[in-house]
Scaffold this active site. Structure first.
Site, PDB file in Angstrom:
ATOM      1  N   GLU A 242      73.529  46.327  40.153  1.00  0.00           N
ATOM      2  CA  GLU A 242      73.018  45.639  38.962  1.00  0.00           C
ATOM      3  C   GLU A 242      73.730  46.071  37.677  1.00  0.00           C
ATOM      4  O   GLU A 242      73.278  46.993  36.994  1.00  0.00           O
ATOM      5  CB  GLU A 242      71.511  45.888  38.804  1.00  0.00           C
ATOM      6  CG  GLU A 242      70.895  45.181  37.603  1.00  0.00           C
ATOM      7  CD  GLU A 242      69.431  45.503  37.383  1.00  0.00           C
ATOM      8  OE1 GLU A 242      68.856  44.994  36.405  1.00  0.00           O
ATOM      9  OE2 GLU A 242      68.857  46.267  38.179  1.00  0.00           O
TER      10      GLU A 242
ATOM     11  N   LYS B 247      67.762  50.706  43.900  1.00  0.00           N
ATOM     12  CA  LYS B 247      68.208  49.961  42.715  1.00  0.00           C
ATOM     13  C   LYS B 247      68.781  50.927  41.686  1.00  0.00           C
ATOM     14  O   LYS B 247      68.225  52.004  41.444  1.00  0.00           O
ATOM     15  CB  LYS B 247      67.048  49.198  42.109  1.00  0.00           C
ATOM     16  CG  LYS B 247      67.403  48.489  40.794  1.00  0.00           C
ATOM     17  CD  LYS B 247      66.189  48.310  39.928  1.00  0.00           C
ATOM     18  CE  LYS B 247      66.595  47.957  38.510  1.00  0.00           C
ATOM     19  NZ  LYS B 247      65.449  47.720  37.636  1.00  0.00           N
TER      20      LYS B 247
ATOM     21  N   GLU C 262      73.721  44.808  34.378  1.00  0.00           N
ATOM     22  CA  GLU C 262      73.071  43.784  33.559  1.00  0.00           C
ATOM     23  C   GLU C 262      73.871  43.520  32.287  1.00  0.00           C
ATOM     24  O   GLU C 262      74.135  44.439  31.514  1.00  0.00           O
ATOM     25  CB  GLU C 262      71.650  44.204  33.186  1.00  0.00           C
ATOM     26  CG  GLU C 262      70.945  43.168  32.319  1.00  0.00           C
ATOM     27  CD  GLU C 262      69.507  43.527  31.985  1.00  0.00           C
ATOM     28  OE1 GLU C 262      68.896  42.802  31.166  1.00  0.00           O
ATOM     29  OE2 GLU C 262      68.996  44.521  32.529  1.00  0.00           O
TER      30      GLU C 262
ATOM     31  N   GLY D  53      64.459  38.797  30.168  1.00  0.00           N
ATOM     32  CA  GLY D  53      63.766  38.404  28.948  1.00  0.00           C
ATOM     33  C   GLY D  53      63.543  36.913  28.805  1.00  0.00           C
ATOM     34  O   GLY D  53      63.001  36.456  27.797  1.00  0.00           O
TER      35      GLY D  53
ATOM     36  N   LYS E 249      72.221  42.115  41.817  1.00  0.00           N
ATOM     37  CA  LYS E 249      71.193  41.721  40.849  1.00  0.00           C
ATOM     38  C   LYS E 249      71.884  41.411  39.523  1.00  0.00           C
ATOM     39  O   LYS E 249      71.851  42.193  38.578  1.00  0.00           O
ATOM     40  CB  LYS E 249      70.136  42.814  40.677  1.00  0.00           C
ATOM     41  CG  LYS E 249      68.950  42.369  39.817  1.00  0.00           C
ATOM     42  CD  LYS E 249      67.802  43.363  39.849  1.00  0.00           C
ATOM     43  CE  LYS E 249      66.657  42.881  38.972  1.00  0.00           C
ATOM     44  NZ  LYS E 249      65.467  43.764  39.037  1.00  0.00           N
TER      45      LYS E 249
ATOM     46  N   ASP F 268      59.405  48.624  39.068  1.00  0.00           N
ATOM     47  CA  ASP F 268      60.001  49.952  38.996  1.00  0.00           C
ATOM     48  C   ASP F 268      60.083  50.484  37.572  1.00  0.00           C
ATOM     49  O   ASP F 268      60.863  51.391  37.287  1.00  0.00           O
ATOM     50  CB  ASP F 268      61.393  49.926  39.616  1.00  0.00           C
ATOM     51  CG  ASP F 268      62.314  48.918  38.931  1.00  0.00           C
ATOM     52  OD1 ASP F 268      61.852  47.798  38.653  1.00  0.00           O
ATOM     53  OD2 ASP F 268      63.493  49.243  38.693  1.00  0.00           O
TER      54      ASP F 268
ATOM     55  N   SER G 237      64.785  38.641  41.543  1.00  0.00           N
ATOM     56  CA  SER G 237      64.250  39.997  41.495  1.00  0.00           C
ATOM     57  C   SER G 237      63.674  40.160  40.097  1.00  0.00           C
ATOM     58  O   SER G 237      64.290  40.740  39.210  1.00  0.00           O
ATOM     59  CB  SER G 237      65.342  41.040  41.771  1.00  0.00           C
ATOM     60  OG  SER G 237      64.810  42.349  41.664  1.00  0.00           O
TER      61      SER G 237
ATOM     62  N   TYR H 249      63.990  50.326  29.156  1.00  0.00           N
ATOM     63  CA  TYR H 249      62.867  50.673  30.030  1.00  0.00           C
ATOM     64  C   TYR H 249      63.261  51.814  30.964  1.00  0.00           C
ATOM     65  O   TYR H 249      64.430  52.152  31.058  1.00  0.00           O
ATOM     66  CB  TYR H 249      62.401  49.461  30.826  1.00  0.00           C
ATOM     67  CG  TYR H 249      63.267  49.023  31.973  1.00  0.00           C
ATOM     68  CD1 TYR H 249      62.910  49.360  33.280  1.00  0.00           C
ATOM     69  CD2 TYR H 249      64.431  48.293  31.772  1.00  0.00           C
ATOM     70  CE1 TYR H 249      63.681  48.942  34.337  1.00  0.00           C
ATOM     71  CE2 TYR H 249      65.201  47.894  32.835  1.00  0.00           C
ATOM     72  CZ  TYR H 249      64.833  48.221  34.113  1.00  0.00           C
ATOM     73  OH  TYR H 249      65.606  47.809  35.181  1.00  0.00           O
TER      74      TYR H 249
END
Length: 441
Positions: A268, A228, A270, A354, A310, A116, A379, A441
């Protein structure tokens, strides 16, 4: 404006609010205090998610506080008043489908292929092998991935960018149909990216709630069945209470909107690898973040059986002097999850964040050495695609080599999900880390 989780006209039993008094001058004590309060709210709300997705009637005469404030109750009024009732609607008319979709994705030996990346980020991937960032080249790469024979044996879902969701292969077949033919569920990235968060410590928030309902309905009609939304938390920047609350609230609103439109939301937040902090610091922050996330998910009447998570694995910061082995990462990560995630959630689909291809697989393998309350899987984006790009090199004659590389990595992670992976025979490229400081991103 983001509502505060505290302050209500409802009268609560005194047993719910026995919180410690802590000195305000210690950052650790402040964080502990916030953790205590968030955990308190998390536990009082957890039962709301376990109900069905149609109608749940909360009768204040029998229970004045079941994870949902009574908005009809005036300050000072009796909690036994028969008028103090709330009707809660969860997940609209899609409840059964959401549960089925989530269980399909969280099926044994399978995980998610995340492709994605925005067009700009996909361009960076293509540039690494000398290709221009054009729609034709993006189509060729994603077609290579999604038409890999046998992919459905190891991959249960694929997160797509909007361009790919509406795209067809060079021979006219819809990309979503390529997935469905292999029993792979099409998914869609719905957030609009990160922007600076005013009033924070150089932190960010995720935009995209405006128009999300109409976009989600369009994505569903195109064949997407899960969504997502990625937001981030930075440990070196705090994280501030404002940033954590904003991340949790945004995820909860997105999740509720997604379910209302038939899409299983991937939740998610993160926690970035950036920093030189220890694994204990990561654990402390992760527990705080996930407590806040589940509090707001419950506040927004999100059906836990129809979501997927996630999370980041609990690791030391990328610059920390002491690295952690897979067993340590597994121990810390599962400790965090067992403290914060209810067993009603069907699947935990980890991001690689990463790590090298092999690190991500080894860590997943370590977490599946004993039974878990949820499907613990992957994922991955870069940790599945890195080898593919190197094998393909943008050449038509190398498509089969690229697909074989994808299948090899997908199989390795499938075995890790089953707790049967062995690193024997892994290439040196698979051992190379892919961490990029300040990665976007």
């Amino acid at each position: 404006m983001t509502p505060t989780p505290f302050g209500s006209s409802a009268t609560l039993p005194s047993s719910y609010y026995k919180t410690p008094t802590l000195p305000a001058d210690s950052p650790r004590n402040q964080l502990s205090f916030i953790n205590t309060l968030s955990t308190l709210h998390f536990h009082t709300q957890i039962q709301t998610s376990m109900a069905s997705a149609s109608f749940v009637k909360l009768n204040a005469s029998s229970s004045p506080w079941i994870g949902q404030r009574s908005f009809n109750q005036r300050p000072g009024s009796s909690s036994r008043s028969p008028a103090a009732r709330v009707s809660v609607i969860r997940a609209g008319s899609y409840s059964e489908e959401l549960v089925k979709t989530a269980k399909t994705i969280a099926s044994p030996g399978r995980g998610i292929l995340a492709i994605d990346e925005s067009n700009a980020t996909c361009g960076k991937r293509l540039a690494s092998i000398g290709l221009d960032n054009t729609e034709t080249n993006r189509q060729a790469y994603r077609q290579l991935l999604l038409t890999t024979p046998g992919l459905g044996q190891y991959i249960s879902g694929s997160i797509l960018f909007e361009e790919t969701l509406f795209q067809s292969t060079t021979d006219g077949k819809k990309m979503v149909d390529c997935l469905r033919e292999q029993n792979i569920v099409p998914g869609i990235k719905v957030d609009k990216g990160l922007v600076p968060l005013p009033g924070s410590n150089n932190e960010s928030w995720c935009q995209g709630l405006d128009g999300l309902a109409s976009r989600s309905a369009e994505y569903y009609n195109q064949g997407a069945r899960f969504a997502k939304w990625r937001t981030v938390v930075s440990i070196p920047c705090g994280p501030s209470a404002l940033a954590v609350k904003e991340a949790a609230w945004g995820l909860a609103r997105y999740a509720a909107i997604s379910q209302d439109n038939g899409l299983v939301p991937i939740v998610e937040p993160e926690i970035l690898l950036d920093g030189d902090h220890s694994i204990d610091t990561t654990l402390e922050v992760a527990e705080r973040v996930w407590a806040e996330v589940f509090y707001y998910l419950a506040e927004n009447n999100v059906m836990f059986e129809g979501i997927l998570l996630k999370p980041s694995m609990v690791t030391p910061g990328a610059d920390h002097k002491e690295k952690a082995d897979p067993e340590t990462i597994s121990k810390y990560t599962l400790t965090m999850l067992k403290r914060r995630v209810p067993p009603a959630v069907p699947g935990i689909m980890f991001l690689s964040g990463g790590q090298s291809e092999m690190e991500a697989t080894l860590n997943l393998h370590a977490m599946n050495q004993s039974p878990n309350p949820w499907h613990v899987s992957f994922s991955y984006a870069r940790a599945l695609q890195n080898s593919v790009l190197k094998a393909w090199q943008g050449r038509p004659e190398n498509v089969e080599a690229g697909q074989k590389a994808l299948l090899a990595r997908a199989k390795a992670n499938s075995l890790a999900q089953l707790g049967k992976y062995s690193a024997e025979g892994e290439s040196e490229d698979a051992k190379k880390g892919m961490f990029v400081k300040g990665y976007t991103y």
